[in-house]
Design a protein around this motif. Structure first.
Motif, PDB file in Angstrom:
ATOM      1  N   UNK A  40       0.909  -1.378   0.065  1.00 30.20           N
ATOM      2  CA  UNK A  40      -0.096  -0.163  -0.252  1.00 30.20           C
ATOM      3  C   UNK A  40       1.119   1.358  -0.067  1.00 30.20           C
ATOM      4  N   UNK A  41       0.918   1.922  -1.230  1.00 34.20           N
ATOM      5  CA  UNK A  41       1.612   3.291  -1.229  1.00 34.20           C
ATOM      6  C   UNK A  41       0.682   4.396  -0.596  1.00 34.20           C
ATOM      7  N   UNK A  42       1.126   5.586  -0.661  1.00 44.16           N
ATOM      8  CA  UNK A  42       0.559   6.634  -0.130  1.00 44.16           C
ATOM      9  C   UNK A  42       0.952   7.836  -0.711  1.00 44.16           C
ATOM     10  N   UNK A  43       0.333   8.620  -0.965  1.00 43.80           N
ATOM     11  CA  UNK A  43       0.257  10.314  -1.398  1.00 43.80           C
ATOM     12  C   UNK A  43      -0.439  11.067  -0.474  1.00 43.80           C
ATOM     13  N   UNK A  44       0.384  12.089   0.198  1.00 42.29           N
ATOM     14  CA  UNK A  44      -0.400  12.925   0.959  1.00 42.29           C
ATOM     15  C   UNK A  44      -0.185  14.400   0.279  1.00 42.29           C
ATOM     16  N   UNK A  45      -1.458  14.894   0.456  1.00 40.92           N
ATOM     17  CA  UNK A  45      -1.633  16.191  -0.097  1.00 40.92           C
ATOM     18  C   UNK A  45      -1.704  17.212   0.879  1.00 40.92           C
ATOM     19  N   UNK A  51       2.823  14.865  -1.855  1.00 38.66           N
ATOM     20  CA  UNK A  51       4.029  14.408  -1.327  1.00 38.66           C
ATOM     21  C   UNK A  51       3.951  12.885  -1.228  1.00 38.66           C
ATOM     22  N   UNK A  52       4.870  12.003  -1.971  1.00 39.13           N
ATOM     23  CA  UNK A  52       6.009  12.464  -2.785  1.00 39.13           C
ATOM     24  C   UNK A  52       5.324  13.174  -4.192  1.00 39.13           C
ATOM     25  N   UNK A  53       6.069  13.887  -4.707  1.00 36.41           N
ATOM     26  CA  UNK A  53       5.503  14.299  -6.034  1.00 36.41           C
ATOM     27  C   UNK A  53       5.667  13.219  -7.379  1.00 36.41           C
ATOM     28  N   UNK A  54       6.603  12.515  -6.800  1.00 35.72           N
ATOM     29  CA  UNK A  54       7.067  11.354  -7.741  1.00 35.72           C
ATOM     30  C   UNK A  54       7.056   9.928  -6.964  1.00 35.72           C
ATOM     31  N   UNK A  55       6.107   8.929  -7.394  1.00 34.46           N
ATOM     32  CA  UNK A  55       6.059   7.938  -6.606  1.00 34.46           C
ATOM     33  C   UNK A  55       6.104   6.451  -7.613  1.00 34.46           C
ATOM     34  N   UNK A  56       6.853   5.688  -7.303  1.00 30.63           N
ATOM     35  CA  UNK A  56       7.180   4.498  -8.097  1.00 30.63           C
ATOM     36  C   UNK A  56       6.362   3.312  -7.176  1.00 30.63           C
ATOM     37  N   UNK A 103       4.682   1.950 -16.858  1.00 34.49           N
ATOM     38  CA  UNK A 103       4.731   3.154 -17.596  1.00 34.49           C
ATOM     39  C   UNK A 103       4.832   4.100 -16.500  1.00 34.49           C
ATOM     40  N   UNK A 104       4.935   5.517 -17.092  1.00 34.38           N
ATOM     41  CA  UNK A 104       4.980   6.708 -16.279  1.00 34.38           C
ATOM     42  C   UNK A 104       3.674   7.548 -16.629  1.00 34.38           C
ATOM     43  N   UNK A 105       3.076   7.713 -15.343  1.00 34.77           N
ATOM     44  CA  UNK A 105       1.601   8.391 -15.797  1.00 34.77           C
ATOM     45  C   UNK A 105       1.571   9.753 -14.708  1.00 34.77           C
ATOM     46  N   UNK A 106       1.607  10.810 -15.669  1.00 37.61           N
ATOM     47  CA  UNK A 106       1.592  12.143 -15.050  1.00 37.61           C
ATOM     48  C   UNK A 106       0.180  12.420 -14.579  1.00 37.61           C
ATOM     49  N   UNK A 107      -0.159  13.370 -13.450  1.00 33.20           N
ATOM     50  CA  UNK A 107      -1.278  13.175 -13.111  1.00 33.20           C
ATOM     51  C   UNK A 107      -1.267  14.589 -12.333  1.00 33.20           C
ATOM     52  N   UNK A 108      -2.482  15.446 -11.888  1.00 36.20           N
ATOM     53  CA  UNK A 108      -2.620  16.750 -11.547  1.00 36.20           C
ATOM     54  C   UNK A 108      -3.910  16.716 -10.681  1.00 36.20           C
ATOM     55  N   UNK A 109      -4.067  17.787 -10.049  1.00 36.47           N
ATOM     56  CA  UNK A 109      -5.484  18.056  -9.134  1.00 36.47           C
ATOM     57  C   UNK A 109      -6.386  18.660 -10.080  1.00 36.47           C
ATOM     58  N   UNK A 112      -7.123  22.183  -8.869  1.00 39.58           N
ATOM     59  CA  UNK A 112      -5.903  22.994  -8.881  1.00 39.58           C
ATOM     60  C   UNK A 112      -4.561  22.551  -9.815  1.00 39.58           C
ATOM     61  N   UNK A 113      -4.935  22.664 -11.251  1.00 39.95           N
ATOM     62  CA  UNK A 113      -4.089  22.103 -12.151  1.00 39.95           C
ATOM     63  C   UNK A 113      -2.670  22.401 -11.932  1.00 39.95           C
ATOM     64  N   UNK A 114      -2.283  23.359 -11.130  1.00 36.92           N
ATOM     65  CA  UNK A 114      -0.836  23.709 -10.873  1.00 36.92           C
ATOM     66  C   UNK A 114      -0.267  22.634  -9.896  1.00 36.92           C
ATOM     67  N   UNK A 115      -1.000  21.741  -9.309  1.00 36.57           N
ATOM     68  CA  UNK A 115      -0.448  20.797  -8.431  1.00 36.57           C
ATOM     69  C   UNK A 115      -0.309  19.431  -9.513  1.00 36.57           C
ATOM     70  N   UNK A 116       0.985  19.093  -9.520  1.00 38.15           N
ATOM     71  CA  UNK A 116       1.373  17.926 -10.451  1.00 38.15           C
ATOM     72  C   UNK A 116       2.001  16.709  -9.825  1.00 38.15           C
ATOM     73  N   UNK A 117       2.283  15.582 -10.229  1.00 40.48           N
ATOM     74  CA  UNK A 117       2.848  14.507  -9.966  1.00 40.48           C
ATOM     75  C   UNK A 117       3.091  13.612 -10.833  1.00 40.48           C
ATOM     76  N   UNK A 118       3.925  12.591 -10.317  1.00 36.87           N
ATOM     77  CA  UNK A 118       4.157  11.494 -11.486  1.00 36.87           C
ATOM     78  C   UNK A 118       3.955  10.011 -10.753  1.00 36.87           C
TER      79      UNK A 118
END
Length: 122
Positions: A40-45, A51-56, A103-109, A112-118
């Motif tokens: 189970x991975x985790x992204x914190x907004x 956070x993290x902006x790049x997650x594998x 693959x690599x998947x770019x994502x955003x909010x 708030x499209x200025x918030x981005x991650x991979x």
């Protein structure tokens, strides 16, 4: 009567222990999932950032998203239908499943499209 039952229970316990020779139980111990089988991975907004902006992650991994901001956010892949959390209200948590294709998947909010991650799947 109660004393008799207590003595019988103690005798049965002692006989059971001596009959086994003090060896370990013959039935296998219950298995617990290994760290590699449960991922189970985790992204914190937080502060309008991922956070993290790049997650594998592994293909099909469960990814929890925790929104620590008071504002609502989304985690929306730019690739069509890859993943989308929908709106996550402030203080809420949701989970999505990572794509099964590497693959690599770019994502955003989406709010708030200025918030981005991979998200990298391998």
């Amino acid at each position: 009567m109660v004393l008799t039952i207590a003595v019988l229970c103690m005798l049965i316990t002692l006989v059971g222990c001596s009959a086994s020779g003090g060896s370990a139980p013959s039935s296998p111990a219950p298995s617990t999932p290994s760290a590699t089988s449960v991922s189970e991975e985790r992204i914190v907004i937080k502060n309008f950032r991922f956070e993290p902006a790049d997650l594998t992650v592994a293909p099909g991994a469960k990814v929890s998203v925790v929104n620590e901001d008071s504002a609502p956010h989304t985690v929306t892949a730019q690739a069509a239908n890859a993943f989308d959390t929908s709106t996550i209200e402030g203080g809420q948590t949701t989970t999505f499943t990572a794509p099964s294709t590497a693959g690599t998947y770019r994502y955003l909010c989406g709010i708030h499209p200025s918030m981005t991650g991979t998200l990298t799947v391998r």
